[in-house]
Design an enzyme around this catalytic site. Sequence first.
Site, PDB file in Angstrom:
ATOM      1  N   SER A 182     -36.934 -22.656  36.085  1.00 58.38           N
ATOM      2  CA  SER A 182     -36.030 -21.257  35.361  1.00 58.38           C
ATOM      3  C   SER A 182     -36.840 -21.008  34.232  1.00 58.38           C
ATOM      4  CB  SER A 182     -34.844 -21.697  35.170  1.00 58.38           C
ATOM      5  OG  SER A 182     -33.927 -20.913  34.621  1.00 58.38           O
ATOM      6  N   TYR A 195     -28.241 -27.737  31.498  1.00 61.24           N
ATOM      7  CA  TYR A 195     -29.283 -27.027  32.591  1.00 61.24           C
ATOM      8  C   TYR A 195     -30.578 -26.762  31.855  1.00 61.24           C
ATOM      9  CZ  TYR A 195     -30.796 -23.350  35.984  1.00 61.24           C
ATOM     10  OH  TYR A 195     -31.511 -22.578  36.752  1.00 61.24           O
TER      11      TYR A 195
END
Length: 335
Positions: A182, A195
């Site tokens: 990401s 995350y």
Amino acid sequence: MSRSMSPSRRQLLLGAGAAALAASTVSGASAQSAGRDAMGLSGKSILITGASSGFGRLGAEHYARLGAKVFATMRNLPRPEADELRALAEDEGLDITVIEIDITSDEQVEAGIAEAEAAAGGALDILINNAGIAMSGPIEVQDLEATKLMFDTNVFGAQRMIRAALPAMRQAGRGQIFNVTSQLGRLIIPGLGQYSPTKFALEALSEQLAYETVDKGIDVTIIQPGGYPTEIWQSAADRSGALKERTRDPLLAAYPQLTAGMGQASNGGGSTDPMDVPRAIAEIIMMPAGQRPLRKPVHPAAKPQIPINEVSAQQQLAMLGNSGYGPWLRAVLER
């Protein structure tokens, strides 16, 4: 930190024996490579995790339509998403096999990889570690149940898949591994819990793996998507809501701005096209082995991780480029 080893970059990429063979057959190899490019992904065996939705589902369809033999893996079979994918494959004549793999299960990972390799007739050409989860809430709110689930899925799951697929790839002397991280594997948004920590870890795991396998004919590429409108947002809201429910009120009250929205679904991807990611992966697969990039940012708008990627590569080479590790680093970073 230096080591008494100084193989050339070409030896690292091909191996001494393969280099000699390549030198004697370069014209024929070039013609064959051009033919393969013309056929898209024909003849490639691709296993992708998390194929029930999002990038995984779109990718399974896209790679198969380009001619690949696709192993679309997902957990909790039977399920409607698997039936839908099988029906689509039958309707369009696509080579898609659905395999049950929960990437948090050692047994399912080993069995699923073995099944795919048997069907492919040997080593997989491409492994795409796409499966992942998200959960919001500040770090103090992230209890060990949430933390273990995030790392077991986003980091240890990829490690399980890599360790299961690598032996056959190494024996074959070829292969490509994609790990989907990401933008938030390089930057951090407060309140998104574990995350970014998991994606930072997967970034480091991937880069280390790239250095260690470059001399074995195996390429590693990190895909760094920005925000896209996929099912991850609703799944994240569901998990965050469950975490919020089991968190004590005084702890939630300590971070009011970061806990108020826990459990509320959002669309962080706006109107972007999730097909950007499968298209980028397919383009990289079709590149010549040894020339594929270590990192690929994917998003139609801002890509704030690009300067971080660049300075990271510069500093890696500044620290180790002239050491015994230099050939490994240059073979990966100077592409």
